[in-house]
Scaffold this motif. Structure first.
Motif, PDB file in Angstrom:
ATOM      1  N   TYR A 105      93.834  69.961  50.548  1.00  0.00           N
ATOM      2  CA  TYR A 105      93.724  71.123  51.420  1.00  0.00           C
ATOM      3  C   TYR A 105      92.334  71.746  51.410  1.00  0.00           C
ATOM      4  CZ  TYR A 105      98.755  70.689  51.403  1.00  0.00           C
ATOM      5  OH  TYR A 105     100.021  70.210  51.524  1.00  0.00           O
ATOM      6  N   VAL A 106      91.371  71.112  50.736  1.00  0.00           N
ATOM      7  CA  VAL A 106      90.011  71.627  50.628  1.00  0.00           C
ATOM      8  C   VAL A 106      89.089  70.761  51.474  1.00  0.00           C
ATOM      9  CG1 VAL A 106      88.107  72.090  49.036  1.00  0.00           C
ATOM     10  CG2 VAL A 106      90.452  72.522  48.318  1.00  0.00           C
ATOM     11  N   SER A 107      88.232  71.401  52.265  1.00  0.00           N
ATOM     12  CA  SER A 107      87.274  70.687  53.107  1.00  0.00           C
ATOM     13  C   SER A 107      86.082  70.223  52.278  1.00  0.00           C
ATOM     14  CB  SER A 107      86.791  71.597  54.235  1.00  0.00           C
ATOM     15  OG  SER A 107      87.862  71.995  55.050  1.00  0.00           O
ATOM     16  N   THR A 108      85.255  69.374  52.866  1.00  0.00           N
ATOM     17  CA  THR A 108      84.078  68.849  52.181  1.00  0.00           C
ATOM     18  C   THR A 108      83.173  69.991  51.721  1.00  0.00           C
ATOM     19  OG1 THR A 108      84.210  66.917  53.604  1.00  0.00           O
ATOM     20  CG2 THR A 108      82.192  67.203  52.359  1.00  0.00           C
ATOM     21  N   HIS A 109      82.829  70.884  52.611  1.00  0.00           N
ATOM     22  CA  HIS A 109      82.123  72.128  52.285  1.00  0.00           C
ATOM     23  C   HIS A 109      83.025  73.243  52.784  1.00  0.00           C
ATOM     24  CE1 HIS A 109      78.587  69.374  52.354  1.00  0.00           C
ATOM     25  NE2 HIS A 109      78.399  69.998  51.206  1.00  0.00           N
ATOM     26  N   VAL A 122      82.117  86.293  50.364  1.00  0.00           N
ATOM     27  CA  VAL A 122      82.674  84.960  50.583  1.00  0.00           C
ATOM     28  C   VAL A 122      82.612  84.654  52.065  1.00  0.00           C
ATOM     29  CG1 VAL A 122      84.703  83.499  50.358  1.00  0.00           C
ATOM     30  CG2 VAL A 122      84.198  85.184  48.609  1.00  0.00           C
ATOM     31  N   ASP A 123      82.174  83.431  52.372  1.00  0.00           N
ATOM     32  CA  ASP A 123      82.087  82.985  53.756  1.00  0.00           C
ATOM     33  C   ASP A 123      82.812  81.654  53.876  1.00  0.00           C
ATOM     34  OD1 ASP A 123      81.345  82.935  56.412  1.00  0.00           O
ATOM     35  OD2 ASP A 123      79.409  81.991  55.997  1.00  0.00           O
ATOM     36  N   ASP A 124      83.786  81.576  54.770  1.00  0.00           N
ATOM     37  CA  ASP A 124      84.481  80.322  55.046  1.00  0.00           C
ATOM     38  C   ASP A 124      83.562  79.476  55.926  1.00  0.00           C
ATOM     39  OD1 ASP A 124      87.259  78.902  55.005  1.00  0.00           O
ATOM     40  OD2 ASP A 124      86.565  78.782  57.081  1.00  0.00           O
ATOM     41  N   LEU A 125      83.347  78.227  55.555  1.00  0.00           N
ATOM     42  CA  LEU A 125      82.402  77.366  56.265  1.00  0.00           C
ATOM     43  C   LEU A 125      83.091  76.500  57.319  1.00  0.00           C
ATOM     44  CD1 LEU A 125      80.250  76.312  53.183  1.00  0.00           C
ATOM     45  CD2 LEU A 125      79.801  78.130  54.844  1.00  0.00           C
ATOM     46  N   GLY A 126      84.036  77.069  58.029  1.00  0.00           N
ATOM     47  CA  GLY A 126      84.723  76.332  59.089  1.00  0.00           C
ATOM     48  C   GLY A 126      85.786  75.390  58.562  1.00  0.00           C
ATOM     49  N   SER A 127      86.423  75.748  57.483  1.00  0.00           N
ATOM     50  CA  SER A 127      87.437  74.883  56.894  1.00  0.00           C
ATOM     51  C   SER A 127      88.678  74.830  57.773  1.00  0.00           C
ATOM     52  CB  SER A 127      87.823  75.394  55.500  1.00  0.00           C
ATOM     53  OG  SER A 127      88.440  76.658  55.616  1.00  0.00           O
ATOM     54  N   THR A 128      89.430  73.746  57.633  1.00  0.00           N
ATOM     55  CA  THR A 128      90.643  73.559  58.418  1.00  0.00           C
ATOM     56  C   THR A 128      91.772  74.443  57.913  1.00  0.00           C
ATOM     57  OG1 THR A 128      89.991  71.266  58.760  1.00  0.00           O
ATOM     58  CG2 THR A 128      92.283  71.819  59.206  1.00  0.00           C
ATOM     59  N   ASN A 129      91.962  74.506  56.613  1.00  0.00           N
ATOM     60  CA  ASN A 129      93.101  75.211  56.035  1.00  0.00           C
ATOM     61  C   ASN A 129      92.812  76.648  55.632  1.00  0.00           C
ATOM     62  OD1 ASN A 129      94.968  73.021  56.206  1.00  0.00           O
ATOM     63  ND2 ASN A 129      93.755  72.035  54.619  1.00  0.00           N
ATOM     64  N   GLY A 153      92.909  76.141  49.046  1.00  0.00           N
ATOM     65  CA  GLY A 153      93.869  75.078  48.784  1.00  0.00           C
ATOM     66  C   GLY A 153      94.896  75.553  47.777  1.00  0.00           C
ATOM     67  N   ARG A 154      95.072  74.790  46.708  1.00  0.00           N
ATOM     68  CA  ARG A 154      96.030  75.152  45.655  1.00  0.00           C
ATOM     69  C   ARG A 154      95.362  75.846  44.474  1.00  0.00           C
ATOM     70  NH1 ARG A 154      98.135  69.273  46.143  1.00  0.00           N
ATOM     71  NH2 ARG A 154      99.590  69.474  47.862  1.00  0.00           N
ATOM     72  N   THR A 155      94.095  76.180  44.603  1.00  0.00           N
ATOM     73  CA  THR A 155      93.325  76.756  43.509  1.00  0.00           C
ATOM     74  C   THR A 155      93.094  78.236  43.737  1.00  0.00           C
ATOM     75  OG1 THR A 155      92.202  74.629  43.216  1.00  0.00           O
ATOM     76  CG2 THR A 155      91.192  76.551  42.188  1.00  0.00           C
ATOM     77  N   MET A 156      93.325  79.028  42.703  1.00  0.00           N
ATOM     78  CA  MET A 156      93.066  80.467  42.763  1.00  0.00           C
ATOM     79  C   MET A 156      91.948  80.806  41.785  1.00  0.00           C
ATOM     80  SD  MET A 156      96.812  82.148  43.224  1.00  0.00           S
ATOM     81  CE  MET A 156      96.154  83.709  43.709  1.00  0.00           C
ATOM     82  N   MET A 157      91.059  81.711  42.203  1.00  0.00           N
ATOM     83  CA  MET A 157      89.910  82.079  41.399  1.00  0.00           C
ATOM     84  C   MET A 157      89.731  83.589  41.415  1.00  0.00           C
ATOM     85  SD  MET A 157      87.527  79.218  43.109  1.00  0.00           S
ATOM     86  CE  MET A 157      88.615  78.939  44.479  1.00  0.00           C
ATOM     87  N   SER A 158      89.029  84.089  40.418  1.00  0.00           N
ATOM     88  CA  SER A 158      88.650  85.498  40.364  1.00  0.00           C
ATOM     89  C   SER A 158      87.273  85.593  39.729  1.00  0.00           C
ATOM     90  CB  SER A 158      89.672  86.309  39.570  1.00  0.00           C
ATOM     91  OG  SER A 158      89.686  85.878  38.236  1.00  0.00           O
TER      92      SER A 158
END
Length: 161
Positions: A105-109, A122-129, A153-158
């Motif tokens: 579920y994670v894009s290349t960038h 945080v900036d989304d770089l045009g990801s699909t999901n 994706g399935r990863t959570m961060m803080s």
């Protein structure tokens, strides 16, 4: 059925099969190598990248003291991993990312955490999901600080001090 009709059906099926194979090959190629970027967009991106390092970030002392210093993966396959936030972090599946997430579920960038005059954003770089902060999908560059959770994706961060 006549032999001519059967031959026509066989050739039609064969043509559809080859179209399907070409479609699958194109999807795999796009997934591995990314999309084609127009020359004008590439020139603009390289200009922005060249001008960014020379431009010092002006951060007030108050904001500087409250800035987090590390990005910690809290849930997912890499739970417990800690990265320094010095300057920013590029997140994705590509080898040139600082945080590489091996997830379908994670894009290349996928996303970028960058330092601005107001703190980290945080900036989304045009990801699909999509990229989510506090379970809200990003539609624009969004501030990211202590107490916020980032999900890709399935990863959570803080972020932490």
């Amino acid at each position: 059925m006549s032999d001519l009709v059967v031959l026509g059906l066989k050739l039609g099926f064969l043509a559809l099969l080859w179209l399907f194979i070409a479609f699958v090959a194109n999807v795999i190629r796009t997934d591995l190598f990314g999309r084609k970027v127009p020359a004008a967009e590439l020139a603009q991106a390289s200009f922005e990248a060249a001008s960014a390092p020379g431009k010092p970030q002006r951060i007030s002392r108050k904001v500087g003291k409250q800035l987090p210093t590390v990005l910690k993966v809290t849930h997912g396959p890499q739970a417990g991993k800690v990265l320094p936030l010095a300057g920013g972090v590029l997140i994705g599946r590509a080898a040139d990312c600082q945080l590489i997430l091996d997830d379908d579920y994670v894009s290349t960038h996928h996303a970028r955490i960058a330092l601005s005059s107001d703190g980290y954003q945080v900036d989304d770089l045009g990801s699909t999901n999509g990229t989510f902060i506090n379970n809200e999908r990003l539609s624009a560059t969004t501030p990211f600080g202590l107490g916020d959770t980032l999900r890709i994706g399935r990863t959570m961060m803080s972020v932490e001090k």
